[in-house]
Design a protein around this motif. Structure first.
Motif, PDB file in Angstrom:
ATOM      1  N   HIS A 219      32.001  41.715  36.293  1.00 17.20           N
ATOM      2  CA  HIS A 219      33.126  42.031  35.408  1.00 17.20           C
ATOM      3  C   HIS A 219      34.396  42.238  36.227  1.00 17.20           C
ATOM      4  N   LEU A 227      38.640  45.206  29.913  1.00 18.62           N
ATOM      5  CA  LEU A 227      37.836  44.125  30.476  1.00 18.62           C
ATOM      6  C   LEU A 227      38.630  42.823  30.417  1.00 18.62           C
ATOM      7  N   VAL A 230      34.421  38.112  32.317  1.00 22.46           N
ATOM      8  CA  VAL A 230      32.983  38.245  32.575  1.00 22.46           C
ATOM      9  C   VAL A 230      32.498  36.947  33.205  1.00 22.46           C
TER      10      VAL A 230
END
Length: 302
Positions: A219, A227, A230
């Protein structure tokens, strides 16, 4: 999912501590005590630099001493001279712990100090600590009551430290005093609901990358904790990572086979993923007396 390039033919039991330094990539296989370097070709075995008779979590190069390393190993921190086959213990603060302990991850900060975490072999709750090796060779316990510390990782000027407690699935952010180098009160940065944060590094935009053990992912988090990206991997237990290669834009990831009843073909492999934002080479440990062969032995100070 496109399979990323696999670097080297080895499959590691517990690959960790990967660092880009002096134009090459080094890493550890923790429980075998091996310090390794990536080979030139993808089908060649990893090169063994040295092997310790104890677990070896991570290393940092020593400034001005090519081929010398400061290491989180065994129950403490040591200086390694592979050419001379010599290991000098600087401090072994976990020798007399109430449960069997070993060192885990570690890294040098931008100011030349080395930070390393300890954990119980059985991951006993709150048994772990974070230690700092200052430039004068003194070892200090700076944090305790951690179960499985991973990282730490620092921002560019060393005033912010990220530290994971993998057993709790959290990453905390600490201010670091620029004068005393002591960490201040932490604030929550990320709490994972799947997998555990493991090895970490930062890039030149101040974003944090973390391997996510058990999820087969890496991540990338922005400085505000959101975030950003990914990266899916064909290995279920990514453990260590760094940004390296000549342009700093190769995400290098170690993985582990340990604990898997039926490891896949790439569990334990070292993997490479190209990214847009570069990182920087591993910071060195900078002894206060750069002409010294090793920091003074302070094993009796803890």
């Amino acid at each position: 999912m496109t399979t990323p390039p696999v670097l080297g033919s080895d499959r590691l039991e517990l690959g960790e501590g990967i660092r880009w330094t002096d134009g090459r990539t080094v890493l550890t296989d923790i429980l075998t005590g091996r310090l390794l370097a990536l080979p030139d070709g993808p089908d060649e075995p990893l090169e063994q630099i040295t092997q310790l008779p104890c677990p070896l979590g991570a290393v940092a190069p020593v400034e001005g001493r090519p081929g010398h390393w400061i290491a989180a190993a065994g129950t403490g921190i040591c200086h390694i001279d592979p050419a001379g086959g010599r290991v000098d213990w600087i401090g072994r603060p976990e020798d007399d712990s109430r449960v069997p302990m070993r060192m885990n991850d570690g890294v040098a900060d931008p100011h030349g100090r080395f930070w390393a975490g300890s954990m119980a072999y059985e991951a006993t709750e709150n048994a772990g600590s974070l230690y700092r090796l200052d430039r004068d060779g003194h070892v200090t316990r700076v944090l305790q009551d951690i179960t499985i510390p991973n990282g730490p990782a620092f921002n560019a000027d060393g005033t912010v430290m990220y530290l994971a407690d993998s057993a709790r699935g959290v990453i905390r952010r600490y201010p670091v005093d620029p004068v005393t180098s002591d960490p201040g009160a932490p604030e929550p940065f990320v709490a994972l609901t799947s997998g555990s944060p493991d090895g970490m590094t930062t890039d030149i935009e101040g974003c944090l990358w973390t391997a996510v053990w058990g999820a087969g992912q890496v991540h990338r988090y922005r400085p505000d904790g959101s975030l950003d990206r990914v990266v899916e991997l064909p290995a279920g237990q990514p453990a260590g990572l760094c940004l390296g290669g000549p342009d700093g834009r190769t995400l290098l990831v170690t993985s582990a086979r340990i604990g898997l009843p039926d490891p896949g073909p790439l569990d334990g492999a070292v993997l490479a993923v190209r990214v847009d934002v570069p990182g920087t080479p591993a910071a060195p440990y900078r002894p206060a007396n750069s002409s010294a062969s090793a920091p003074p032995d302070r094993a009796d100070t803890l």
